[in-house]
Design a protein around this motif. Structure first.
Motif, short mmCIF file in Angstrom:
data_model
loop_
_atom_site.label_atom_id
_atom_site.label_comp_id
_atom_site.label_asym_id
_atom_site.label_seq_id
_atom_site.Cartn_x
_atom_site.Cartn_y
_atom_site.Cartn_z
N LYS A 25 -6.36 23.54 0.34
CA LYS A 25 -6.28 21.49 0.84
C LYS A 25 -7.76 21.65 1.65
CE LYS A 25 -2.31 19.17 -0.13
NZ LYS A 25 -1.21 18.62 0.09
N GLY A 26 -9.21 20.99 1.05
CA GLY A 26 -10.25 21.32 2.29
C GLY A 26 -11.23 20.38 1.56
N ARG A 27 -12.39 20.81 2.00
CA ARG A 27 -14.01 20.77 1.07
C ARG A 27 -15.02 22.07 0.68
NH1 ARG A 27 -12.90 17.11 5.73
NH2 ARG A 27 -11.87 14.85 5.31
N ALA A 28 -15.53 21.37 -0.01
CA ALA A 28 -16.51 22.79 -0.41
C ALA A 28 -17.40 21.99 -1.16
CB ALA A 28 -15.51 23.57 -1.59
N LEU A 182 -20.02 18.13 4.05
CA LEU A 182 -18.85 18.23 3.92
C LEU A 182 -17.17 18.83 5.21
CD1 LEU A 182 -20.56 21.78 3.57
CD2 LEU A 182 -18.62 20.42 1.56
N LEU A 183 -17.86 18.45 5.74
CA LEU A 183 -17.09 17.98 7.24
C LEU A 183 -16.71 16.41 7.44
CD1 LEU A 183 -18.27 20.16 10.34
CD2 LEU A 183 -16.89 21.08 8.42
N LYS A 184 -17.82 15.45 7.34
CA LYS A 184 -17.40 13.98 7.39
C LYS A 184 -17.59 13.23 6.33
CE LYS A 184 -17.81 14.15 12.24
NZ LYS A 184 -18.61 14.00 13.61
N PRO A 185 -16.87 12.91 5.65
CA PRO A 185 -16.56 12.15 3.80
C PRO A 185 -17.27 11.22 4.22
CG PRO A 185 -14.71 12.64 4.29
CD PRO A 185 -15.67 13.38 5.21
N GLU A 186 -18.34 10.52 3.14
CA GLU A 186 -18.19 9.13 3.59
C GLU A 186 -17.95 8.44 2.68
OE1 GLU A 186 -22.06 9.13 1.96
OE2 GLU A 186 -23.06 10.22 4.02
N LYS A 187 -17.73 7.35 2.21
CA LYS A 187 -16.99 6.71 1.66
C LYS A 187 -17.06 6.93 0.01
CE LYS A 187 -16.73 2.66 4.75
NZ LYS A 187 -16.90 0.77 4.84
N TRP A 188 -17.76 7.11 -0.24
CA TRP A 188 -17.99 7.16 -1.54
C TRP A 188 -18.23 8.71 -1.87
CZ3 TRP A 188 -20.79 9.12 -6.00
CH2 TRP A 188 -20.57 9.01 -6.37
N VAL A 221 -15.52 14.58 -6.73
CA VAL A 221 -16.74 15.46 -7.40
C VAL A 221 -18.00 14.17 -7.28
CG1 VAL A 221 -17.00 15.67 -9.33
CG2 VAL A 221 -17.93 17.46 -8.05
N ARG A 222 -18.85 15.33 -6.32
CA ARG A 222 -20.29 14.20 -6.67
C ARG A 222 -21.20 15.53 -6.45
NH1 ARG A 222 -21.67 11.06 -0.88
NH2 ARG A 222 -20.91 12.62 0.02
N ALA A 223 -22.30 14.98 -7.36
CA ALA A 223 -24.14 15.88 -7.23
C ALA A 223 -24.63 15.83 -6.44
CB ALA A 223 -24.87 15.61 -8.28
N VAL A 224 -24.73 16.85 -5.57
CA VAL A 224 -25.87 16.76 -3.42
C VAL A 224 -26.51 17.75 -4.09
CG1 VAL A 224 -23.53 16.35 -2.47
CG2 VAL A 224 -24.43 19.12 -3.21
N LYS A 225 -28.10 17.73 -3.32
CA LYS A 225 -28.53 18.47 -3.45
C LYS A 225 -28.58 19.99 -2.98
CE LYS A 225 -32.08 14.71 -1.80
NZ LYS A 225 -33.60 14.55 -1.05
N PRO A 226 -29.15 20.84 -3.67
CA PRO A 226 -28.38 22.56 -3.30
C PRO A 226 -29.04 22.71 -1.93
CG PRO A 226 -29.67 21.94 -5.82
CD PRO A 226 -29.83 20.44 -4.68
N ASN A 286 -14.25 16.25 -2.33
CA ASN A 286 -13.52 16.18 -1.17
C ASN A 286 -12.88 16.08 -1.50
OD1 ASN A 286 -16.52 16.07 0.49
ND2 ASN A 286 -17.08 14.86 -0.84
N CYS A 287 -11.65 16.25 -0.90
CA CYS A 287 -10.31 15.38 -0.92
C CYS A 287 -9.73 17.36 -2.17
CB CYS A 287 -9.96 13.93 -1.99
SG CYS A 287 -10.49 13.05 -0.39
N LEU A 288 -9.92 18.05 -1.68
CA LEU A 288 -9.83 18.95 -2.74
C LEU A 288 -8.68 19.42 -2.88
CD1 LEU A 288 -10.91 21.88 -4.15
CD2 LEU A 288 -11.27 23.05 -2.18
#
Length: 309
Positions: A25-28, A182-188, A221-226, A286-288
């Motif tokens: 469990k974590g983030r990636a 990755l460490l502090k996710p936003e609300k969305w 999951v959401r798309a982010v800038k590479p 997030n919420c992996l």
């Protein structure tokens, strides 16, 4: 290669892992790259056919920060060489797996057949000036997709340094500029999804059999800038010479023939080449909640068939 009836892989889990499935469990950050076929082929066993088009395959990396796992809290960087085909499925092939946990490293090598190595993950957070942020996102906002991608107020620089034995030796360093969420996710954090990531593994000195395993993933999951990836900077010449003469790396290499040493060094350079290839898509998980199933053996091999690997 004839496809053998899969049987459960021999259980070689370290004490903390217990019986599969193993839960992480974590983030990636999952980033896909266009990798040159000739680069990817250096990692792929001859039994598999590389899935390629116009001289490229789909590789990249998986950078994870686990908050809960059988090995506790640790970070992981999986360098994905490309996609291989072995009827009736196609799966990813990992060129290198770096973790900052001895237990996770041993488990990855023996139980899952991964090319795992212990590494140090150094993280540094830097703020992005407001003016710079607006310039970066200006064009995306003009065409109406500026909010589709994550626009962090800060960035995190992650430097990954491979370790030889119990002593640090800069065998491979990669700098990643990733988003602080990755460490502090936003609300969305994007929609909730379920997906399966099948992979082949094995063909190593720790587990010579060819294996297949699957990661069942639930996450937001959401798309982010590479992420921006940079290669390690070469050190001073005399520093490199001292490393060659007295480092643990030198002690290991001194007992090997020149061909084996060259194979290892070429593999390290090719891993960096995979990381430096052109990114095409980056996804933030997030919420992996990742469940890793027990590997199955698709082909029995012996250490004698590995050659110089």
């Amino acid at each position: 290669m004839p496809y053998l009836k899969p049987v459960e892989a021999e259980e070689k889990s370290s004490s903390g892992y217990g019986k599969p499935p193993w839960i992480f469990k974590g983030r990636a950050l999952y980033q896909l790259h266009l990798v040159k076929a000739e680069t990817a082929r250096a990692f792929i066993p001859k039994e598999f056919r590389l899935v390629e088009a116009f001289g490229y395959t789909l590789g990249g990396f998986f950078l994870a920060s686990y908050e809960d796992s059988p090995a506790g809290v640790f970070d992981e960087l999986v360098v994905i060489a490309g996609i291989v085909w072995n009827p009736p499925t196609s799966c990813a092939w990992a060129a290198r797996v770096l973790v900052n946990s001895d237990e996770a490293c041993v488990h990855g090598r023996k139980a899952v057949g991964l090319p795992s190595q212990v590494a140090r993950f150094s993280k540094r957070i830097t703020a992005i000036p407001r003016q710079q942020r607006s310039k970066t996102n200006g064009f995306l906002n003009m065409i109406g997709i500026g909010n589709t991608f994550n626009s962090p107020k800060d960035c995190m620089d992650v430097q990954v340094t491979e370790i030889e034995g119990h002593t640090a030796a800069d065998a491979c360093s990669v700098n990643l500029n990733t988003a602080v969420p990755l460490l502090k996710p936003e609300k969305w954090m994007g929609p909730a999804i379920k997906m399966s990531l099948p992979s082949f593994s094995g063909h190593t000195v720790y587990n010579p059999n060819l294996l297949k395993y699957s990661c069942q993933i639930e996450c937001r999951v959401r798309a982010v800038k590479p992420a921006r990836v940079s290669s390690p900077s070469p050190g001073p010449k005399n520093e490199k010479e001292n490393e060659k003469e007295g480092s643990p790396r030198h002690q290991i290499f001194s007992s090997m023939d020149s061909t084996a040493v060259e194979t290892i060094e070429n593999g390290e350079n090719l891993c960096v080449s995979v990381m430096l290839s052109k990114p095409v898509l980056a996804l933030e998980f997030n919420c992996l909640n990742m469940q890793v199933e027990a590997p199955i053996v698709v082909s029995h091999c012996s250490k004698n068939t590995l050659g110089g690997s």
